[in-house]
Motif scaffolding. Structure first.
Motif, short mmCIF file in Angstrom:
data_model
loop_
_atom_site.label_atom_id
_atom_site.label_comp_id
_atom_site.label_asym_id
_atom_site.label_seq_id
_atom_site.Cartn_x
_atom_site.Cartn_y
_atom_site.Cartn_z
N ARG B 43 0.86 -1.18 0.00
CA ARG B 43 0.00 0.00 0.00
C ARG B 43 0.90 1.22 0.00
O ARG B 43 1.79 1.34 0.86
N ALA B 44 0.69 2.11 -0.96
CA ALA B 44 1.66 3.20 -1.14
C ALA B 44 1.00 4.46 -1.64
O ALA B 44 -0.06 4.43 -2.27
N PRO B 87 -4.92 8.98 -6.97
CA PRO B 87 -6.32 9.44 -6.91
C PRO B 87 -6.97 9.24 -5.55
O PRO B 87 -7.86 10.00 -5.16
N TRP B 88 -6.52 8.23 -4.81
CA TRP B 88 -7.10 7.96 -3.50
C TRP B 88 -6.75 9.01 -2.46
O TRP B 88 -7.31 9.04 -1.38
N GLY B 115 6.19 9.84 -13.85
CA GLY B 115 4.83 9.51 -14.24
C GLY B 115 4.22 8.26 -13.62
O GLY B 115 3.51 7.52 -14.30
N SER B 117 1.63 6.33 -10.93
CA SER B 117 0.27 6.66 -10.53
C SER B 117 0.17 7.22 -9.11
O SER B 117 -0.77 7.97 -8.82
N ASP B 118 1.11 6.89 -8.25
CA ASP B 118 1.08 7.40 -6.88
C ASP B 118 1.71 8.78 -6.76
O ASP B 118 1.84 9.31 -5.65
N ILE B 120 1.21 11.24 -9.76
CA ILE B 120 0.53 12.15 -10.68
C ILE B 120 -0.95 11.81 -10.81
O ILE B 120 -1.56 12.07 -11.83
N GLY B 121 -1.54 11.26 -9.74
CA GLY B 121 -2.93 10.81 -9.82
C GLY B 121 -3.96 11.91 -9.74
O GLY B 121 -5.13 11.66 -10.01
N ASN B 122 -3.57 13.14 -9.37
CA ASN B 122 -4.55 14.21 -9.20
C ASN B 122 -4.24 15.45 -10.04
O ASN B 122 -4.61 16.57 -9.67
N LEU B 123 -3.59 15.25 -11.16
CA LEU B 123 -3.30 16.39 -12.04
C LEU B 123 -4.58 17.13 -12.42
O LEU B 123 -4.60 18.35 -12.59
N VAL B 133 5.57 17.54 -16.04
CA VAL B 133 5.53 16.15 -15.63
C VAL B 133 6.70 15.45 -16.28
O VAL B 133 6.79 15.37 -17.51
#
Lengths: 290, 290
Positions: B43-44, B87-88, B115, B117-118, B120-123, B133
Motif C-alpha cells: 500500500r503506497a 487518486p485515493w 509519471g 500513478s502514486d 501524478i494521480g490528481n493532475l 511532468v
C-alpha cells in the motif's frame, strides 16, 4: 504466412465504435499533436478509448470453471478506459463517456499506456477504478499488486483481451491493450507506440528507446487489424497472403511477418490479491448494450 | 570541502513547514509504502509538497530588469505543487491545501517528479496550472513547450528555485525541485530518487536505471540540507567540514563530496512561449503569508 501491405486511416469522426463479442471498442477522443506558432510549441492530447464488455458479462459469476480470477481480471469486468487525455480534456472526456451511457463510477479499470501528462491527466476522475499505469497495477485505494508482465508474457484481462508490454516511447514500461473479436478483427490500443498513421520518420525523435519501440511496433503490426495510436485517428492494417517460396530467393531473404498467437492463446498470469478488503466489487452497470 | 556524515529524519507530523525567502516549503502529505498481507502487495502513496512564494511576489511586475521571463518562470509565480499523490489521496490533498489557504485554482504550476500513478494521480484538480511532468512542460490547455533541461542544465523557476534532471527511478526523465533559502537551508523535493531515509539496499530494486539514480542521489546529497523523499518523512543531510590532506593518503583517495553550485548560480534556461494566448495569468492570491 501474411505480411503487412499498408496501413490506412479508419474513416469516421469520434466516437468510433467497433462492436464485438465479448468486448466492443469505442474510440472516444481522437489524439492530436499540432505545431503552434514558432519555437517548437506543440498543442497535443492523447487518444482516449473505452472497452465495453457485453451487458451480460457483469452478471457472470466471479469464478469460471473453478478457477479463481486474478485481481486484474476482476478489475476488467466492467468498462475499461485506456488513457484519459490531459487535464484540459476533462469535460470532453466526461461528455464522451456520458454519450456511451457510462459514468466515471462505472469504470472498473483505467489503463495508462505510459506516464505522460497528455495520457494520464484525468486519473482522478476514477477513484473507484483499479489502475494499471505503465506496469504499476493497484486496486482502488492504492494497494499495488505485483504481476509478471513482460514482452514475452502478456497479462490476460478476459477472453481475447490482453495487456501487452510495448516498451520504447515513454521508456521501458509502456503498455498496450489488445482486443480480439471486434467487427474489424483485433484492435490494439497502443498509446504512443504509434504517434499516428504515417509516422515513419519522426516517431524516433519522440522515443526514449527507439530500438525497443521498433520491436513493439512490429509486434503490434503482426497481430492488429486496427491500431488506435496516441495522436491521430485509428488506422487499419492491411495484409496480404505471402509465400516467400513463390517469389524466389530475394523474397526468401525478406523477414517474414508471421502472425503471432492471437490474444487469449497464452497462459493467464496469476496476480495476487492479498490486499485488505479483497478485489473491487463488480461494476454496477454498463450503460451501453453490446 | 564538506562531506555527508549522515542523514536523519526531520521530526514533525505533516504539514511540515519550512519558512524561507523568497520561497517557503510545506510538505503537505507524507508518502508511504507498506507491505500488506502476503504475496508482495504494497500500500503506497507519494509525498506531496507545496512551494509558496512570499505574498508580495505575485504583485511584482512580470519582467525584472528588462529581461523577459521564460514561460516556466511565469508559471512559477504562484503556489507550486510538487507531485499530487494517487487518486485515493484526493480529499486529503484538498484539505491539506485548504489548510495552507490555497485553493486548487491558485496553483500556477504542478511538477510531477515522474509519471507513476502514486505521484501524478490528481493532475486533473489543477486545470488552470501549467504542468511539468517529468520533462514535459505545457501551459494550461495542453500547449507543450520545449526547454533545454538536462543533468548538466537545470531549469530556473525563480531566485534560488530550480528544476533538476534526476534520472533513474522512473526512467531517464525524472525531475526534482530544489529550493534554496529556507530556514533549514536548501530543500530538495526528489520524488523517488530517495524512497525514504535509510533506503540503502532496497531502492535499486525499484529503479529503472540504478546507475543513473546513483548519480542523481549523489548530486542531491551534495547540495541539499533537507530531502523530501517519495515514500517517507523529510530528512536532514548532516555534513562535516573535511580536509583530505589532514587525514593522510587513504583519505586523499576517497571521493570528495564537493558542494556544487547552489541553485541560482547557473544561467537561466530560455523557454519559448509561442502558444496562442501567451503565458498564463499570475495567480489571483497566495493565501498564506510568508
Amino acid at each position: 504466412m501474411s505480411r503487412v501491405v499498408r496501413t490506412e486511416p479508419l474513416r469516421g469522426e469520434p466516437p468510433v465504435r467497433l462492436p464485438g463479442d465479448p468486448f466492443s471498442v469505442v474510440v472516444l477522443l481522437r489524439g492530436y499533436a499540432e505545431p503552434e506558432g514558432a519555437g517548437g510549441a506543440v498543442r497535443a492530447d492523447g487518444s482516449v478509448t473505452l472497452i465495453l464488455p457485453r451487458a451480460s458479462r457483469h452478471r457472470e459469476p466471479p469464478s469460471e470453471g473453478g478457477e479463481a480470477k486474478t485481481a486484474l481480471e476482476e478489475a476488467a469486468r466492467g468498462p475499461i478506459l485506456v488513457d484519459t487525455g490531459g487535464p484540459w480534456a476533462r469535460e470532453r472526456l466526461l461528455e464522451a463517456l456520458a454519450g456511451q451511457g457510462v459514468a466515471p463510477v462505472d469504470v472498473t479499470l483505467v489503463v495508462g499506456t505510459h506516464g505522460h501528462s497528455d495520457h494520464i491527466g484525468n486519473l482522478g476522475l476514477f477513484p473507484r477504478a483499479a489502475l494499471l499505469v505503465s506496469h504499476d497495477f493497484c486496486l482502488p485505494g492504492g494497494c499495488f499488486l505485483p504481476h509478471g508482465l513482460g514482452e514475452e508474457r502478456p497479462l490476460r484481462l478476459g477472453p481475447g483481451l490482453e495487456v501487452w508490454a510495448t516498451p520504447g516511447h515513454g521508456g521501458q514500461r509502456d503498455v498496450s491493450v489488445v482486443v480480439a473479436g471486434t467487427a474489424l478483427g483485433t484492435v490494439a490500443v497502443v498509446g504512443d507506440v504509434f504517434e499516428r498513421d504515417g509516422d515513419e520518420g519522426f516517431w524516433q525523435a519522440l522515443s526514449e528507446d527507439p530500438a525497443a519501440q521498433e520491436r513493439s511496433r512490429k509486434r503490434v503490426l503482426g497481430t492488429a487489424d486496427v491500431v488506435v495510436p496516441g495522436h491521430g485517428a485509428p488506422f487499419l492494417v492491411v495484409r496480404e497472403a505471402w509465400n516467400p517460396e513463390a517469389e524466389g530467393p530475394e523474397a526468401r531473404d525478406e523477414e517474414p511477418q508471421e502472425t503471432p498467437d492471437a490474444p487469449g492463446d497464452e497462459e493467464p498470469q496469476e496476480t495476487p490479491d492479498a490486499c485488505e478488503g479483497g478485489p473491487p466489487a463488480p461494476a454496477p452497470g454498463l450503460g451501453t448494450e453490446v
